[in-house]
Motif scaffolding. Structure first.
Motif, mmCIF file in Angstrom:
data_model
loop_
_atom_site.group_PDB
_atom_site.id
_atom_site.type_symbol
_atom_site.label_atom_id
_atom_site.label_comp_id
_atom_site.label_asym_id
_atom_site.label_seq_id
_atom_site.Cartn_x
_atom_site.Cartn_y
_atom_site.Cartn_z
ATOM 1 N N ILE A 31 0.673 -1.126 0.103
ATOM 2 C CA ILE A 31 -0.153 -0.126 -0.195
ATOM 3 C C ILE A 31 0.831 1.346 0.024
ATOM 4 N N ARG A 32 0.784 1.975 -0.833
ATOM 5 C CA ARG A 32 1.388 3.250 -1.029
ATOM 6 C C ARG A 32 0.875 4.447 -0.252
ATOM 7 N N ILE A 33 1.723 5.188 0.672
ATOM 8 C CA ILE A 33 1.232 6.274 1.527
ATOM 9 C C ILE A 33 1.997 7.391 0.682
ATOM 10 N N VAL A 34 1.335 8.508 0.533
ATOM 11 C CA VAL A 34 1.835 9.630 -0.208
ATOM 12 C C VAL A 34 1.930 11.147 0.643
ATOM 13 N N LYS A 35 2.977 11.661 0.809
ATOM 14 C CA LYS A 35 2.993 13.014 1.175
ATOM 15 C C LYS A 35 3.029 13.931 -0.068
ATOM 16 N N THR A 36 1.604 14.637 -0.108
ATOM 17 C CA THR A 36 1.337 15.594 -1.464
ATOM 18 C C THR A 36 2.189 16.779 -1.125
ATOM 19 N N PRO A 37 2.477 17.449 -2.374
ATOM 20 C CA PRO A 37 2.897 18.627 -2.451
ATOM 21 C C PRO A 37 2.476 19.772 -1.256
ATOM 22 N N SER A 38 1.494 19.688 -0.932
ATOM 23 C CA SER A 38 0.978 20.367 0.269
ATOM 24 C C SER A 38 1.224 20.110 1.452
ATOM 25 N N GLY A 39 1.904 19.013 1.735
ATOM 26 C CA GLY A 39 2.345 18.500 2.898
ATOM 27 C C GLY A 39 1.444 17.598 3.753
ATOM 28 N N GLU A 40 0.294 17.103 3.107
ATOM 29 C CA GLU A 40 -0.539 16.139 3.729
ATOM 30 C C GLU A 40 -0.245 14.926 3.452
ATOM 31 N N LEU A 41 -0.509 13.873 4.121
ATOM 32 C CA LEU A 41 -0.487 12.478 4.035
ATOM 33 C C LEU A 41 -1.775 11.759 3.393
ATOM 34 N N GLU A 42 -1.806 10.796 2.590
ATOM 35 C CA GLU A 42 -2.793 10.344 2.115
ATOM 36 C C GLU A 42 -2.459 8.905 1.688
ATOM 37 N N LEU A 43 -3.590 8.170 1.773
ATOM 38 C CA LEU A 43 -3.336 6.569 1.051
ATOM 39 C C LEU A 43 -3.846 6.692 -0.102
ATOM 40 N N ASP A 44 -2.919 6.086 -0.836
ATOM 41 C CA ASP A 44 -3.123 5.959 -2.321
ATOM 42 C C ASP A 44 -3.198 4.738 -2.918
ATOM 43 N N PRO A 45 -4.399 4.073 -2.937
ATOM 44 C CA PRO A 45 -4.508 2.757 -3.409
ATOM 45 C C PRO A 45 -4.380 2.590 -4.962
ATOM 46 N N THR A 46 -4.237 3.543 -5.902
ATOM 47 C CA THR A 46 -3.883 3.452 -7.290
ATOM 48 C C THR A 46 -2.491 3.542 -7.354
ATOM 49 N N GLY A 47 -1.790 3.999 -6.575
ATOM 50 C CA GLY A 47 -0.328 4.040 -6.746
ATOM 51 C C GLY A 47 0.015 5.339 -7.811
ATOM 52 N N ARG A 48 -0.607 6.217 -8.037
ATOM 53 C CA ARG A 48 -0.366 7.142 -9.185
ATOM 54 C C ARG A 48 -0.522 8.708 -8.571
ATOM 55 N N ALA A 49 -0.608 8.823 -7.131
ATOM 56 C CA ALA A 49 -0.980 10.278 -6.767
ATOM 57 C C ALA A 49 0.509 10.840 -6.815
ATOM 58 N N ASN A 50 0.292 12.329 -7.137
ATOM 59 C CA ASN A 50 1.591 13.074 -7.254
ATOM 60 C C ASN A 50 2.143 13.307 -5.717
ATOM 61 N N GLY A 51 3.493 13.084 -5.496
ATOM 62 C CA GLY A 51 4.233 13.271 -4.192
ATOM 63 C C GLY A 51 5.216 12.272 -3.899
ATOM 64 N N ARG A 52 5.825 12.283 -2.733
ATOM 65 C CA ARG A 52 6.703 11.368 -2.356
ATOM 66 C C ARG A 52 6.041 10.211 -1.594
ATOM 67 N N GLY A 53 6.545 8.826 -2.113
ATOM 68 C CA GLY A 53 5.470 8.013 -1.610
ATOM 69 C C GLY A 53 6.544 7.103 -0.699
ATOM 70 N N ALA A 54 6.046 6.127 0.095
ATOM 71 C CA ALA A 54 6.525 5.134 0.879
ATOM 72 C C ALA A 54 5.524 3.985 0.689
ATOM 73 N N TYR A 55 6.109 2.665 1.056
ATOM 74 C CA TYR A 55 5.063 1.403 0.950
ATOM 75 C C TYR A 55 4.983 1.000 2.289
ATOM 76 N N VAL A 56 3.927 0.398 2.311
ATOM 77 C CA VAL A 56 3.588 -0.518 3.494
ATOM 78 C C VAL A 56 3.046 -1.905 3.315
ATOM 79 N N SER A 57 3.537 -3.129 3.863
ATOM 80 C CA SER A 57 2.821 -4.350 3.549
ATOM 81 C C SER A 57 1.500 -4.391 3.743
ATOM 82 N N VAL A 58 0.559 -5.243 3.148
ATOM 83 C CA VAL A 58 -0.485 -5.648 3.535
ATOM 84 C C VAL A 58 -0.620 -6.798 4.559
ATOM 85 N N ASP A 59 -0.361 -6.301 5.713
ATOM 86 C CA ASP A 59 -0.340 -7.244 6.891
ATOM 87 C C ASP A 59 -0.279 -6.271 7.936
ATOM 88 N N VAL A 60 -1.471 -6.725 8.934
ATOM 89 C CA VAL A 60 -2.011 -6.012 9.832
ATOM 90 C C VAL A 60 -0.911 -5.842 10.965
#
Length: 113
Positions: A31-60
């Motif tokens: 799952i991709r987590i994105v820090k948008t250019p405005s500085g907010e964090l969002e979950l990115d299920p598509t993997g295509r949002a603009n910004g710096r991304g980091a990934y977390v495994s699908v494991d609770v």
């Protein structure tokens, strides 16, 4: 004249590193987590949002570990609210349940055909 047989190359599977465990996984299993250019964090299920991304495994368990260790805080160099970590855990749980459900349905279809 004999035709040449084409050999198809094996497709390359894009791999990404999980920020919690440090292991490499196929991009589709993360799952991709994105820090948008405005500085907010969002979950990115598509993997295509603009910004710096980091990934977390699908494991609770790894998502809960990310909350305990504050992995996103150090990755994005900002303080992340516990509400976002809870949102991440819920989303991971949903994706994990969905993955198990659909893999089970595919097994049933294969047995019936």
């Amino acid at each position: 004249m004999a035709k040449k047989k084409r050999q198809f190359k094996a497709r390359k599977i894009p791999m990404r590193k999980d920020i919690v465990s440090g292991q490499m996984f196929p991009k589709k299993d993360l799952i991709r987590i994105v820090k948008t250019p405005s500085g907010e964090l969002e979950l990115d299920p598509t993997g295509r949002a603009n910004g710096r991304g980091a990934y977390v495994s699908v494991d609770v368990t790894l998502a809960k570990k990310a909350k305990i260790e504050k992995s996103l805080d150090s990755t994005f160099e900002m303080t992340v609210a516990d509400v976002f970590y809870d949102k991440l855990i819920d989303f991971v749980k949903h994706q994990q349940d969905r993955k198990e459900l659909f893999s089970h349905e595919q097994i049933i279809k294969a047995e019936n055909s």
